[in-house]
Design a protein around this motif. Structure first.
Motif, PDB file in Angstrom:
ATOM      1  N   UNK A   2      26.131 -40.026   3.007  1.00 53.33           N
ATOM      2  CA  UNK A   2      26.230 -38.573   2.582  1.00 53.33           C
ATOM      3  C   UNK A   2      24.985 -38.556   1.693  1.00 53.33           C
ATOM      4  N   UNK A   3      24.158 -37.473   2.004  1.00 53.89           N
ATOM      5  CA  UNK A   3      23.066 -37.126   1.177  1.00 53.89           C
ATOM      6  C   UNK A   3      23.213 -35.764   0.429  1.00 53.89           C
ATOM      7  N   UNK A   4      22.834 -35.699  -0.851  1.00 50.57           N
ATOM      8  CA  UNK A   4      23.131 -34.590  -1.848  1.00 50.57           C
ATOM      9  C   UNK A   4      21.861 -34.082  -2.191  1.00 50.57           C
ATOM     10  N   UNK A   5      21.306 -32.942  -2.093  1.00 48.14           N
ATOM     11  CA  UNK A   5      20.028 -32.350  -2.381  1.00 48.14           C
ATOM     12  C   UNK A   5      20.349 -31.242  -3.354  1.00 48.14           C
ATOM     13  N   UNK A   6      19.781 -31.343  -4.505  1.00 50.24           N
ATOM     14  CA  UNK A   6      20.121 -30.120  -5.563  1.00 50.24           C
ATOM     15  C   UNK A   6      18.802 -29.235  -5.454  1.00 50.24           C
ATOM     16  N   UNK A   7      18.957 -28.005  -5.641  1.00 45.32           N
ATOM     17  CA  UNK A   7      17.781 -26.975  -5.811  1.00 45.32           C
ATOM     18  C   UNK A   7      18.169 -25.873  -7.003  1.00 45.32           C
ATOM     19  N   UNK A   8      17.291 -25.141  -7.292  1.00 46.29           N
ATOM     20  CA  UNK A   8      17.413 -23.906  -8.012  1.00 46.29           C
ATOM     21  C   UNK A   8      16.955 -23.921  -9.402  1.00 46.29           C
ATOM     22  N   UNK A   9      16.604 -25.292  -9.918  1.00 45.23           N
ATOM     23  CA  UNK A   9      16.279 -25.443 -11.188  1.00 45.23           C
ATOM     24  C   UNK A   9      14.960 -24.371 -11.629  1.00 45.23           C
ATOM     25  N   UNK A  10      14.848 -24.492 -12.741  1.00 45.78           N
ATOM     26  CA  UNK A  10      13.385 -23.946 -13.242  1.00 45.78           C
ATOM     27  C   UNK A  10      13.217 -23.902 -14.797  1.00 45.78           C
ATOM     28  N   UNK A  11      12.418 -22.957 -15.393  1.00 47.88           N
ATOM     29  CA  UNK A  11      12.190 -22.694 -16.791  1.00 47.88           C
ATOM     30  C   UNK A  11      12.554 -21.309 -17.139  1.00 47.88           C
ATOM     31  N   UNK A  12      13.302 -21.157 -18.043  1.00 41.46           N
ATOM     32  CA  UNK A  12      14.023 -19.748 -18.547  1.00 41.46           C
ATOM     33  C   UNK A  12      14.066 -19.634 -19.860  1.00 41.46           C
ATOM     34  N   UNK A  13      14.260 -18.350 -20.424  1.00 38.37           N
ATOM     35  CA  UNK A  13      14.199 -18.284 -21.820  1.00 38.37           C
ATOM     36  C   UNK A  13      15.598 -18.352 -22.282  1.00 38.37           C
ATOM     37  N   UNK A  17      19.628 -16.964 -16.993  1.00 41.34           N
ATOM     38  CA  UNK A  17      20.387 -17.523 -16.065  1.00 41.34           C
ATOM     39  C   UNK A  17      19.807 -18.275 -14.992  1.00 41.34           C
ATOM     40  N   UNK A  18      20.368 -18.979 -14.353  1.00 39.79           N
ATOM     41  CA  UNK A  18      19.812 -19.719 -13.141  1.00 39.79           C
ATOM     42  C   UNK A  18      21.004 -20.354 -12.298  1.00 39.79           C
ATOM     43  N   UNK A  19      20.861 -20.221 -11.012  1.00 38.09           N
ATOM     44  CA  UNK A  19      22.002 -20.731 -10.149  1.00 38.09           C
ATOM     45  C   UNK A  19      21.528 -22.076  -9.521  1.00 38.09           C
ATOM     46  N   UNK A  20      22.115 -23.074  -9.622  1.00 38.90           N
ATOM     47  CA  UNK A  20      21.912 -24.388  -8.950  1.00 38.90           C
ATOM     48  C   UNK A  20      22.720 -24.575  -7.615  1.00 38.90           C
ATOM     49  N   UNK A  21      21.951 -25.062  -6.716  1.00 31.08           N
ATOM     50  CA  UNK A  21      22.596 -25.450  -5.444  1.00 31.08           C
ATOM     51  C   UNK A  21      22.618 -26.817  -5.261  1.00 31.08           C
ATOM     52  N   UNK A  22      23.616 -27.287  -4.563  1.00 31.55           N
ATOM     53  CA  UNK A  22      23.852 -28.745  -4.108  1.00 31.55           C
ATOM     54  C   UNK A  22      24.408 -28.811  -2.760  1.00 31.55           C
ATOM     55  N   UNK A 102      35.148 -35.450 -10.104  1.00 28.72           N
ATOM     56  CA  UNK A 102      33.872 -36.003 -10.110  1.00 28.72           C
ATOM     57  C   UNK A 102      33.699 -36.786 -11.420  1.00 28.72           C
ATOM     58  N   UNK A 103      33.250 -38.061 -11.527  1.00 28.36           N
ATOM     59  CA  UNK A 103      33.220 -38.761 -12.523  1.00 28.36           C
ATOM     60  C   UNK A 103      31.891 -39.760 -12.290  1.00 28.36           C
ATOM     61  N   UNK A 104      31.479 -40.300 -13.549  1.00 26.04           N
ATOM     62  CA  UNK A 104      30.106 -41.023 -13.942  1.00 26.04           C
ATOM     63  C   UNK A 104      30.261 -41.941 -12.831  1.00 26.04           C
ATOM     64  N   UNK A 105      31.256 -42.514 -11.996  1.00 19.45           N
ATOM     65  CA  UNK A 105      31.231 -43.527 -10.944  1.00 19.45           C
ATOM     66  C   UNK A 105      31.546 -43.051  -9.658  1.00 19.45           C
ATOM     67  N   UNK A 106      30.893 -41.490  -9.566  1.00 17.66           N
ATOM     68  CA  UNK A 106      30.859 -41.056  -8.404  1.00 17.66           C
ATOM     69  C   UNK A 106      30.505 -41.784  -7.015  1.00 17.66           C
ATOM     70  N   UNK A 107      30.924 -41.455  -6.159  1.00 18.67           N
ATOM     71  CA  UNK A 107      30.272 -42.225  -4.849  1.00 18.67           C
ATOM     72  C   UNK A 107      29.005 -41.739  -4.397  1.00 18.67           C
ATOM     73  N   UNK A 108      28.487 -40.697  -4.636  1.00 17.39           N
ATOM     74  CA  UNK A 108      27.309 -40.101  -4.262  1.00 17.39           C
ATOM     75  C   UNK A 108      26.463 -39.276  -5.108  1.00 17.39           C
ATOM     76  N   UNK A 109      25.344 -39.367  -5.090  1.00 16.11           N
ATOM     77  CA  UNK A 109      24.454 -38.666  -6.245  1.00 16.11           C
ATOM     78  C   UNK A 109      23.109 -37.892  -5.816  1.00 16.11           C
ATOM     79  N   UNK A 110      22.894 -36.913  -6.226  1.00 16.25           N
ATOM     80  CA  UNK A 110      21.496 -36.159  -5.850  1.00 16.25           C
ATOM     81  C   UNK A 110      20.504 -36.642  -6.764  1.00 16.25           C
ATOM     82  N   UNK A 111      19.107 -36.457  -6.514  1.00 12.49           N
ATOM     83  CA  UNK A 111      18.088 -36.939  -7.445  1.00 12.49           C
ATOM     84  C   UNK A 111      17.935 -36.025  -8.531  1.00 12.49           C
ATOM     85  N   UNK A 112      18.532 -34.878  -8.542  1.00 10.89           N
ATOM     86  CA  UNK A 112      18.468 -33.839  -9.724  1.00 10.89           C
ATOM     87  C   UNK A 112      17.592 -32.822  -9.567  1.00 10.89           C
TER      88      UNK A 112
END
Length: 119
Positions: A2-13, A17-22, A102-112
């Motif tokens: 399983x691969x997880x890919x995050x997107x939607x981050x950025x810089x705001x005041x 608002x932001x909307x993240x996707x995984x 989900x917990x800190x010992x989750x099975x899969x992680x994205x890179x952030x």
């Protein structure tokens, strides 16, 4: 696998608002919880933010501001972040776990994906 890919981050005041996707690809399971953690860049910090499976959980510090959702057809989860505060600045990580939550010992992680909130 399983691969997880995050997107939607950025810089705001602050107050913005932001909307993240995984997006999950590869082998997936309908009984997997997916969710979000956050931490300082380059560290092992992973603070729970939200999780969704057949139940939804939020960290207390985001209740009323963030909302997690899931698009099963796209195998993607989202994190709508409103009323952002400087203390929300962090790398946001997507995680998946064959569990109710989900917990800190989750099975899969994205890179952030980086979220930066300025004041």
């Amino acid at each position: 696998q399983v691969q997880l890919v995050e997107s939607g981050g950025g810089s705001v005041q602050a107050g913005g608002s932001l909307r993240l996707s995984c997006a999950a690809s590869g082998r997936t399971f309908s009984d997997y919880a997916m969710g979000w953690f956050r931490g300082a860049p380059g560290t092992n910090e992973r603070t729970f933010v939200a999780s969704i499976s057949w139940a939804i959980y939020y960290a207390e510090f985001v209740k009323g501001r963030f909302a997690i959702s899931r698009d099963n057809a796209k195998n993607t989860i989202y994190l709508e972040m409103n009323g952002l505060l400087p203390e929300d600045t962090a790398v946001y990580y997507c995680a998946a776990e064959r569990s109710r939550r989900v917990s800190t010992t989750a099975d899969y992680w994205g890179q952030g994906t980086q979220v930066t909130v300025s004041s």
